[in-house]
Design a protein around this motif. Structure first.
Motif, PDB file in Angstrom:
ATOM      1  N   PHE A 192      -8.578  11.139  -3.600  1.00 43.63           N
ATOM      2  CA  PHE A 192      -9.408  12.083  -2.908  1.00 43.63           C
ATOM      3  C   PHE A 192      -9.208  13.435  -3.232  1.00 43.63           C
ATOM      4  O   PHE A 192      -8.092  14.044  -3.686  1.00 43.63           O
ATOM      5  CB  PHE A 192      -9.196  11.917  -1.413  1.00 43.63           C
ATOM      6  N   THR A 193     -10.318  14.298  -3.038  1.00 39.86           N
ATOM      7  CA  THR A 193     -10.375  15.397  -3.576  1.00 39.86           C
ATOM      8  C   THR A 193      -9.506  16.471  -2.764  1.00 39.86           C
ATOM      9  O   THR A 193      -8.791  17.322  -3.179  1.00 39.86           O
ATOM     10  CB  THR A 193     -11.637  16.296  -3.667  1.00 39.86           C
ATOM     11  N   ALA A 220       0.819  -1.218   0.102  1.00 39.24           N
ATOM     12  CA  ALA A 220       0.022  -0.085  -0.168  1.00 39.24           C
ATOM     13  C   ALA A 220       0.844   1.268  -0.090  1.00 39.24           C
ATOM     14  O   ALA A 220       1.121   1.962   0.973  1.00 39.24           O
ATOM     15  CB  ALA A 220      -0.992   0.051   1.255  1.00 39.24           C
ATOM     16  N   PRO A 221       1.193   1.662  -1.071  1.00 39.53           N
ATOM     17  CA  PRO A 221       2.058   3.001  -1.300  1.00 39.53           C
ATOM     18  C   PRO A 221       0.914   4.018  -1.035  1.00 39.53           C
ATOM     19  O   PRO A 221       0.124   4.057  -1.964  1.00 39.53           O
ATOM     20  CB  PRO A 221       2.625   2.961  -2.742  1.00 39.53           C
ATOM     21  N   ILE A 222       1.278   4.984   0.058  1.00 40.75           N
ATOM     22  CA  ILE A 222       0.341   6.144   0.343  1.00 40.75           C
ATOM     23  C   ILE A 222       0.932   7.349  -0.004  1.00 40.75           C
ATOM     24  O   ILE A 222       2.075   7.871   0.288  1.00 40.75           O
ATOM     25  CB  ILE A 222       0.006   5.972   1.605  1.00 40.75           C
ATOM     26  N   TYR A 223       0.342   8.253  -0.944  1.00 37.53           N
ATOM     27  CA  TYR A 223       0.739   9.388  -1.597  1.00 37.53           C
ATOM     28  C   TYR A 223       2.314   9.141  -1.920  1.00 37.53           C
ATOM     29  O   TYR A 223       3.085  10.065  -1.571  1.00 37.53           O
ATOM     30  CB  TYR A 223       0.522  10.703  -0.702  1.00 37.53           C
ATOM     31  N   PRO A 224       2.660   8.119  -2.773  1.00 38.67           N
ATOM     32  CA  PRO A 224       3.919   7.773  -2.984  1.00 38.67           C
ATOM     33  C   PRO A 224       4.499   8.590  -3.889  1.00 38.67           C
ATOM     34  O   PRO A 224       3.988   9.135  -4.903  1.00 38.67           O
ATOM     35  CB  PRO A 224       3.733   6.364  -3.506  1.00 38.67           C
ATOM     36  N   VAL A 225       6.014   8.701  -3.988  1.00 36.49           N
ATOM     37  CA  VAL A 225       6.783   9.138  -4.769  1.00 36.49           C
ATOM     38  C   VAL A 225       7.113   8.071  -5.577  1.00 36.49           C
ATOM     39  O   VAL A 225       7.416   6.852  -5.108  1.00 36.49           O
ATOM     40  CB  VAL A 225       8.052   9.582  -4.233  1.00 36.49           C
ATOM     41  N   ILE A 226       6.985   8.074  -7.096  1.00 44.98           N
ATOM     42  CA  ILE A 226       7.012   6.994  -7.667  1.00 44.98           C
ATOM     43  C   ILE A 226       8.105   7.215  -9.176  1.00 44.98           C
ATOM     44  O   ILE A 226       8.873   6.932  -9.152  1.00 44.98           O
ATOM     45  CB  ILE A 226       5.431   6.585  -8.427  1.00 44.98           C
ATOM     46  N   ASP A 269       4.908 -10.816 -11.021  1.00 49.77           N
ATOM     47  CA  ASP A 269       4.663 -11.457  -9.769  1.00 49.77           C
ATOM     48  C   ASP A 269       4.776 -10.123  -8.634  1.00 49.77           C
ATOM     49  O   ASP A 269       4.805 -10.462  -7.455  1.00 49.77           O
ATOM     50  CB  ASP A 269       5.862 -12.442  -9.222  1.00 49.77           C
ATOM     51  N   THR A 270       4.637  -9.032  -9.039  1.00 48.88           N
ATOM     52  CA  THR A 270       4.402  -7.907  -8.191  1.00 48.88           C
ATOM     53  C   THR A 270       2.987  -8.275  -7.434  1.00 48.88           C
ATOM     54  O   THR A 270       1.970  -8.671  -8.061  1.00 48.88           O
ATOM     55  CB  THR A 270       4.463  -6.550  -9.010  1.00 48.88           C
ATOM     56  N   PRO A 271       2.943  -7.825  -6.045  1.00 43.04           N
ATOM     57  CA  PRO A 271       1.832  -8.011  -5.331  1.00 43.04           C
ATOM     58  C   PRO A 271       0.761  -6.993  -5.645  1.00 43.04           C
ATOM     59  O   PRO A 271       1.088  -6.214  -6.132  1.00 43.04           O
ATOM     60  CB  PRO A 271       2.250  -8.080  -3.795  1.00 43.04           C
ATOM     61  N   PRO A 272      -0.347  -7.282  -5.360  1.00 44.41           N
ATOM     62  CA  PRO A 272      -1.777  -6.485  -5.373  1.00 44.41           C
ATOM     63  C   PRO A 272      -1.164  -4.998  -4.645  1.00 44.41           C
ATOM     64  O   PRO A 272      -0.668  -5.421  -3.557  1.00 44.41           O
ATOM     65  CB  PRO A 272      -2.768  -7.223  -4.817  1.00 44.41           C
ATOM     66  N   CYS A 273      -1.733  -4.168  -4.972  1.00 41.09           N
ATOM     67  CA  CYS A 273      -1.342  -2.973  -4.811  1.00 41.09           C
ATOM     68  C   CYS A 273      -2.801  -2.011  -4.280  1.00 41.09           C
ATOM     69  O   CYS A 273      -3.452  -2.085  -4.966  1.00 41.09           O
ATOM     70  CB  CYS A 273      -0.371  -1.873  -5.457  1.00 41.09           C
ATOM     71  N   PHE A 274      -2.646  -1.188  -3.266  1.00 33.96           N
ATOM     72  CA  PHE A 274      -3.540  -0.355  -2.730  1.00 33.96           C
ATOM     73  C   PHE A 274      -2.912   0.994  -2.843  1.00 33.96           C
ATOM     74  O   PHE A 274      -1.795   1.323  -1.848  1.00 33.96           O
ATOM     75  CB  PHE A 274      -4.109  -0.563  -1.406  1.00 33.96           C
ATOM     76  N   LEU A 275      -3.663   2.105  -3.629  1.00 33.29           N
ATOM     77  CA  LEU A 275      -3.052   3.197  -3.549  1.00 33.29           C
ATOM     78  C   LEU A 275      -3.897   4.220  -3.316  1.00 33.29           C
ATOM     79  O   LEU A 275      -5.305   4.311  -3.331  1.00 33.29           O
ATOM     80  CB  LEU A 275      -2.829   3.549  -5.133  1.00 33.29           C
ATOM     81  N   VAL A 276      -3.404   5.370  -2.390  1.00 34.82           N
ATOM     82  CA  VAL A 276      -4.105   6.504  -1.940  1.00 34.82           C
ATOM     83  C   VAL A 276      -3.443   7.647  -1.914  1.00 34.82           C
ATOM     84  O   VAL A 276      -2.324   7.907  -2.128  1.00 34.82           O
ATOM     85  CB  VAL A 276      -4.314   6.335  -0.406  1.00 34.82           C
ATOM     86  N   HIS A 277      -4.004   8.682  -2.678  1.00 37.46           N
ATOM     87  CA  HIS A 277      -3.573   9.960  -2.966  1.00 37.46           C
ATOM     88  C   HIS A 277      -4.632  11.115  -2.866  1.00 37.46           C
ATOM     89  O   HIS A 277      -5.935  10.808  -3.061  1.00 37.46           O
ATOM     90  CB  HIS A 277      -2.898   9.985  -4.301  1.00 37.46           C
ATOM     91  N   ALA A 278      -4.144  12.396  -2.720  1.00 38.02           N
ATOM     92  CA  ALA A 278      -5.207  13.558  -2.987  1.00 38.02           C
ATOM     93  C   ALA A 278      -4.758  14.554  -4.046  1.00 38.02           C
ATOM     94  O   ALA A 278      -3.647  14.634  -4.292  1.00 38.02           O
ATOM     95  CB  ALA A 278      -4.984  14.450  -1.659  1.00 38.02           C
ATOM     96  N   GLU A 279      -5.873  14.910  -4.675  1.00 39.16           N
ATOM     97  CA  GLU A 279      -5.856  15.777  -5.818  1.00 39.16           C
ATOM     98  C   GLU A 279      -4.903  17.010  -5.395  1.00 39.16           C
ATOM     99  O   GLU A 279      -4.365  17.471  -6.506  1.00 39.16           O
ATOM    100  CB  GLU A 279      -7.229  15.924  -6.451  1.00 39.16           C
ATOM    101  N   ASP A 280      -5.034  17.531  -4.277  1.00 33.65           N
ATOM    102  CA  ASP A 280      -4.478  18.852  -3.856  1.00 33.65           C
ATOM    103  C   ASP A 280      -3.253  18.436  -3.143  1.00 33.65           C
ATOM    104  O   ASP A 280      -2.795  19.268  -2.499  1.00 33.65           O
ATOM    105  CB  ASP A 280      -5.479  19.382  -3.067  1.00 33.65           C
TER     106      ASP A 280
END
Length: 332
Positions: free
Chosen positions: A297-298, A215-221, A258-269
């Motif tokens: 998210f907004t 679960a990368p949350i507001y990640p640098v990618i 074989d990368t595992p399933p991912c859950f992503l979270v980010h805010a538009e602002d």
């Protein structure tokens, strides 16, 4: 692996006298600038039994800065880490799941509280054993350079699995969550968990470093400008990095079957790490048919963690993660 099997393994290890002891481990990062606002964890696990590999000729000095002036809130950041370690949050009743947490800090430092201890305590309250990773920083002279944080994350995942019976953990249910630059590390671990970033040091290194979900949350990618977070990019690969180096350390360009399933979270602002980072990762996962759940998210800004998301649309993300992780079998 079932809970019954896990319990049997725990009993077997205890009977054999192989239970892991917390003695002689490096204490958690601390500072005397402000007294702790809440009870502090004390159990730690050093990653490297004979010291971290590739020590700089002049080792950095571990320093903890307290950035809060509110006695009710801690906001610590640590840099100069030479003894990378995990701080353990044990639940009263473990449910068999575990999470490795990689806090952010732009690869300039590692955040202690808002992206580490807050989530660790929250997960432990829900039966999940949490391990907050204080990883080495890539710009501080380590021989592995940009792979230094990933080496620590790989070793951490393997150690969690190695010690699973001691903690009542199912080794098949070890996940990873990371924030900002720690989200980059989390995504890099998901993409390159099997990359040989260090020479094996013991039997632990025969175990898999693959998280069951990430679960990368507001990640640098992306490491390519202008999408890249400039400070994270400079600290990880340098300001004059080649295209080859950028690609090697942009997780969306290294997704495997074989990368595992991912859950992503980010805010538009989010004006610090632009939302395009998460969208690039989402598209890359979908292109390889890797399951991915995305929540854009907004409002929320950057660095909201748990407590700083309160009152914002993004505040629901931890519950959404738990629901999704249960569906994926990472939590029961």
């Amino acid at each position: 692996m079932t809970i019954d099997r896990r319990s049997a393994l725990l009993g077997g290890m205890a009977a054999a006298g192989l239970a892991v002891r917390a003695a002689a481990q490096t204490p958690p990062p601390s500072t005397s600038a402000l007294p702790p606002a809440r009870p502090q964890p004390t159990e730690t696990i050093d990653l490297w039994p004979k010291g971290a590999p590739g020590m700089p000729a002049t080792p950095p000095v571990e320093t903890v800065n307290e950035r809060s002036t509110d006695p009710l809130i801690n906001d610590r950041a640590v840099f100069g880490i030479t003894r990378p370690r995990m701080v353990v949050f044990r639940p009263a009743k473990p449910n068999g799941a575990a999470v490795l947490i990689t806090p952010g800090g732009g690869y300039s430092w590692v955040v202690v509280d808002k992206e580490g201890y807050e989530l660790g305590a929250w997960l432990a309250d829900r039966g999940i054993t949490a391990f907050v990773l204080f990883y080495r920083l890539p710009h501080e002279g380590w021989a592995a350079g940009p792979d230094t944080p990933l080496s620590d994350a790989q070793r951490a995942m393997r150690l969690i699995r190695h010690r699973a019976p001691y903690y009542g953990i199912d080794p098949d249910r070890v996940s990873a969550i990371g924030f900002s630059a720690g989200g980059h590390l989390c995504a890099d671990l998901a993409a390159r968990f099997a990359a040989p970033t260090y020479a094996p040091v013991d039997a632990v290194d025969r175990l898999s470093a693959r998280p069951v979900v990430a679960a990368p949350i507001y990640p640098v990618i992306s490491m390519a400008l202008p999408t890249a977070h400039e400070r994270s990019r400079a600290n990880l690969i340098g300001t004059d990095a080649t295209l080859t180096l950028e690609r090697a350390h942009s997780p969306h360009l290294n997704i495997a079957a074989d990368t595992p399933p991912c859950f992503l979270v980010h805010a538009e602002d989010d004006n610090s790490v632009v939302v395009r980072n998460s969208l690039l990762l989402r598209d890359a996962l979908k292109a390889r048919s890797i399951p991915v759940e995305s929540h854009i998210f907004t409002e929320g800004g950057h660095g909201f963690g748990l407590s700083r998301a309160k009152g914002k649309p993004a505040a629901i993300w931890p519950e959404l993660f738990l629901n999704w992780a249960r569906y994926r079998g990472a939590i029961i």
